[in-house]
Each structure stands twice: as structure tokens, then as C-alpha cells.
Design a protein around this motif. Structure first.
Motif, PDB file in Angstrom:
ATOM      1  N   GLY A   1       0.811  -1.194   0.000  1.00 14.94           N
ATOM      2  CA  GLY A   1       0.000   0.000   0.000  1.00 14.94           C
ATOM      3  C   GLY A   1       0.856   1.261   0.000  1.00 14.94           C
ATOM      4  N   VAL A   2       0.207   2.366   0.097  1.00 19.59           N
ATOM      5  CA  VAL A   2       0.873   3.675   0.044  1.00 19.59           C
ATOM      6  C   VAL A   2       1.832   3.863   1.217  1.00 19.59           C
ATOM      7  N   ASP A   3       1.399   3.487   2.414  1.00 15.85           N
ATOM      8  CA  ASP A   3       2.262   3.659   3.586  1.00 15.85           C
ATOM      9  C   ASP A   3       3.544   2.847   3.465  1.00 15.85           C
ATOM     10  N   ARG A   4       3.418   1.617   2.995  1.00 22.66           N
ATOM     11  CA  ARG A   4       4.598   0.759   2.834  1.00 22.66           C
ATOM     12  C   ARG A   4       5.545   1.328   1.773  1.00 22.66           C
ATOM     13  N   ALA A   5       4.978   1.796   0.660  1.00 26.26           N
ATOM     14  CA  ALA A   5       5.800   2.389  -0.398  1.00 26.26           C
ATOM     15  C   ALA A   5       6.538   3.618   0.116  1.00 26.26           C
ATOM     16  N   ALA A   6       5.848   4.458   0.872  1.00 26.82           N
ATOM     17  CA  ALA A   6       6.485   5.652   1.444  1.00 26.82           C
ATOM     18  C   ALA A   6       7.597   5.257   2.408  1.00 26.82           C
ATOM     19  N   GLN A   7       7.354   4.239   3.231  1.00 26.48           N
ATOM     20  CA  GLN A   7       8.376   3.795   4.178  1.00 26.48           C
ATOM     21  C   GLN A   7       9.592   3.235   3.458  1.00 26.48           C
ATOM     22  N   GLU A   8       9.376   2.498   2.374  1.00 26.26           N
ATOM     23  CA  GLU A   8      10.499   1.967   1.600  1.00 26.26           C
ATOM     24  C   GLU A   8      11.337   3.100   0.999  1.00 26.26           C
ATOM     25  N   GLU A   9      10.675   4.150   0.518  1.00 29.26           N
ATOM     26  CA  GLU A   9      11.400   5.312  -0.012  1.00 29.26           C
ATOM     27  C   GLU A   9      12.234   5.955   1.103  1.00 29.26           C
ATOM     28  N   LEU A  10      11.625   6.188   2.242  1.00 28.38           N
ATOM     29  CA  LEU A  10      12.345   6.800   3.361  1.00 28.38           C
ATOM     30  C   LEU A  10      13.507   5.930   3.810  1.00 28.38           C
ATOM     31  N   ASP A  11      13.284   4.633   3.895  1.00 30.17           N
ATOM     32  CA  ASP A  11      14.366   3.724   4.292  1.00 30.17           C
ATOM     33  C   ASP A  11      15.542   3.822   3.330  1.00 30.17           C
ATOM     34  N   PHE A  12      15.249   3.903   2.033  1.00 30.99           N
ATOM     35  CA  PHE A  12      16.314   4.028   1.049  1.00 30.99           C
ATOM     36  C   PHE A  12      17.098   5.319   1.260  1.00 30.99           C
ATOM     37  N   PHE A  13      16.407   6.444   1.427  1.00 28.95           N
ATOM     38  CA  PHE A  13      17.108   7.716   1.569  1.00 28.95           C
ATOM     39  C   PHE A  13      17.866   7.824   2.885  1.00 28.95           C
ATOM     40  N   HIS A  14      17.375   7.171   3.925  1.00 23.34           N
ATOM     41  CA  HIS A  14      18.137   7.129   5.180  1.00 23.34           C
ATOM     42  C   HIS A  14      19.369   6.238   5.039  1.00 23.34           C
ATOM     43  N   TRP A  15      19.309   5.240   4.152  1.00 19.21           N
ATOM     44  CA  TRP A  15      20.444   4.354   3.889  1.00 19.21           C
ATOM     45  C   TRP A  15      21.534   5.072   3.096  1.00 19.21           C
ATOM     46  N   CYS A  16      21.139   5.987   2.203  1.00 21.07           N
ATOM     47  CA  CYS A  16      22.113   6.721   1.387  1.00 21.07           C
ATOM     48  C   CYS A  16      23.053   7.516   2.284  1.00 21.07           C
ATOM     49  N   PRO A  17      24.311   7.646   1.882  1.00 20.63           N
ATOM     50  CA  PRO A  17      25.261   8.375   2.724  1.00 20.63           C
ATOM     51  C   PRO A  17      25.089   9.893   2.709  1.00 20.63           C
ATOM     52  N   SER A  18      24.208  10.426   1.867  1.00 17.80           N
ATOM     53  CA  SER A  18      23.986  11.871   1.839  1.00 17.80           C
ATOM     54  C   SER A  18      23.192  12.302   3.075  1.00 17.80           C
ATOM     55  N   PRO A  19      23.491  13.495   3.588  1.00 24.86           N
ATOM     56  CA  PRO A  19      22.848  13.919   4.834  1.00 24.86           C
ATOM     57  C   PRO A  19      21.396  14.343   4.664  1.00 24.86           C
ATOM     58  N   ARG A  20      20.640  14.133   5.694  1.00 26.89           N
ATOM     59  CA  ARG A  20      19.219  14.516   5.743  1.00 26.89           C
ATOM     60  C   ARG A  20      19.064  16.025   5.550  1.00 26.89           C
ATOM     61  N   GLU A  21      20.060  16.800   5.925  1.00 26.65           N
ATOM     62  CA  GLU A  21      19.993  18.254   5.829  1.00 26.65           C
ATOM     63  C   GLU A  21      19.866  18.743   4.382  1.00 26.65           C
ATOM     64  N   TRP A  22      20.199  17.892   3.416  1.00 23.38           N
ATOM     65  CA  TRP A  22      20.062  18.280   2.010  1.00 23.38           C
ATOM     66  C   TRP A  22      18.604  18.332   1.575  1.00 23.38           C
ATOM     67  N   TRP A  23      17.726  17.616   2.245  1.00 24.58           N
ATOM     68  CA  TRP A  23      16.320  17.558   1.858  1.00 24.58           C
ATOM     69  C   TRP A  23      15.697  18.935   2.069  1.00 24.58           C
ATOM     70  N   GLN A  24      14.876  19.363   1.120  1.00 24.96           N
ATOM     71  CA  GLN A  24      14.237  20.669   1.248  1.00 24.96           C
ATOM     72  C   GLN A  24      12.780  20.609   0.828  1.00 24.96           C
ATOM     73  N   THR A  25      11.954  21.308   1.587  1.00 25.22           N
ATOM     74  CA  THR A  25      10.572  21.490   1.179  1.00 25.22           C
ATOM     75  C   THR A  25      10.474  22.800   0.408  1.00 25.22           C
ATOM     76  N   ALA A  26       9.443  22.908  -0.393  1.00 24.75           N
ATOM     77  CA  ALA A  26       9.216  24.118  -1.184  1.00 24.75           C
ATOM     78  C   ALA A  26       7.808  24.626  -0.911  1.00 24.75           C
ATOM     79  N   HIS A  27       7.677  25.937  -0.958  1.00 26.68           N
ATOM     80  CA  HIS A  27       6.393  26.561  -0.674  1.00 26.68           C
ATOM     81  C   HIS A  27       5.994  27.503  -1.808  1.00 26.68           C
ATOM     82  N   THR A  28       4.706  27.696  -1.962  1.00 23.47           N
ATOM     83  CA  THR A  28       4.190  28.637  -2.948  1.00 23.47           C
ATOM     84  C   THR A  28       4.478  30.053  -2.460  1.00 23.47           C
TER      85      THR A  28
END
Length: 118
Positions: A1-28
Motif C-alpha cells: 500500500g501507500v504507507d509501505r511504499a512511502a516507508q520503503e522510499e524513506l528507508d532508502f534515503f536514510h540508507w544513502c550516505p547523503s545527509p538529511r539536511e540536504w532535503w528541502q521542502t518548497a512553498h508557494t
């Protein structure tokens, strides 16, 4: 389901050696949350990890803006080449990659057990 897919994406990005601080949200311009971009560094190198625009904000060019910002972040971190990928049927994102100058160098097809026929 959607929750599992989202968790798999997050798990992958947490596994990557790039820092979480690179992630950015965008606003209108009005301050509404429009989307997120995740520059990443996976074992193959710098990559456009994720570009996401909320459904109510699609069609305003935000995906391209997020792709450009994600690319700039990776270049600022020393990237000399950047990869990116999208689903073959995601024509709007493929168009954004093309507009940004990302050449198509290969295609990949993922087969999942549920996709197999006897």
C-alpha cells in the motif's frame, strides 16, 4: 500500500550516505507547502533522489523548479555528474528532465513478483 511504499522510499534515503539536511521542502508564494526535493548520493554517485509536488500544486512548474534546486544543491556539494530517473509513464517529469538537459542514457524495467504471469 501507500504507507509501505512511502516507508520503503524513506528507508532508502536514510540508507544513502547523503545527509538529511540536504532535503528541502518548497512553498508557494502564499506559503503553502508545494513539494519536496531530495538530493542524494547513492553508491553510484550524486543523484536526483526524489522530486515530489503535492497534487493541488501540479501544473505550475514547481517540479522543474525543484529539479533545478536539487541539481544546484548537488553541484554545491561537489557533484561533477548527476543521475536521475523517473517512471517511464511519468511524462511530465521526463519532460522536466529533458528541459533541464538530462540526457536519456539508459532505460530500466523493474519486474515485481505480482507482475509475473504464469
Amino acid at each position: 500500500g501507500v504507507d509501505r511504499a512511502a516507508q520503503e522510499e524513506l528507508d532508502f534515503f536514510h540508507w544513502c550516505p547523503s545527509p538529511r539536511e540536504w532535503w528541502q521542502t518548497a512553498h508557494t508564494p502564499d506559503g503553502d507547502l508545494a513539494g519536496i526535493h531530495i538530493p542524494a548520493h547513492n553508491p553510484s554517485g550524486p543523484t536526483i533522489g526524489f522530486i515530489g509536488v503535492l497534487p493541488q500544486h501540479r501544473g505550475h512548474g514547481y517540479a522543474y523548479d525543484l529539479l533545478a534546486e536539487c541539481t544546484h544543491t548537488l553541484v554545491e556539494q561537489g557533484a561533477e555528474f548527476i543521475t536521475g530517473a523517473t517512471d517511464r509513464t511519468n511524462h511530465p517529469m521526463a519532460a522536466n528532465f529533458t528541459k533541464a538537459g538530462f540526457p536519456v542514457v539508459r532505460e530500466r524495467i523493474n519486474f515485481h513478483p505480482a507482475d509475473r504471469t504464469a
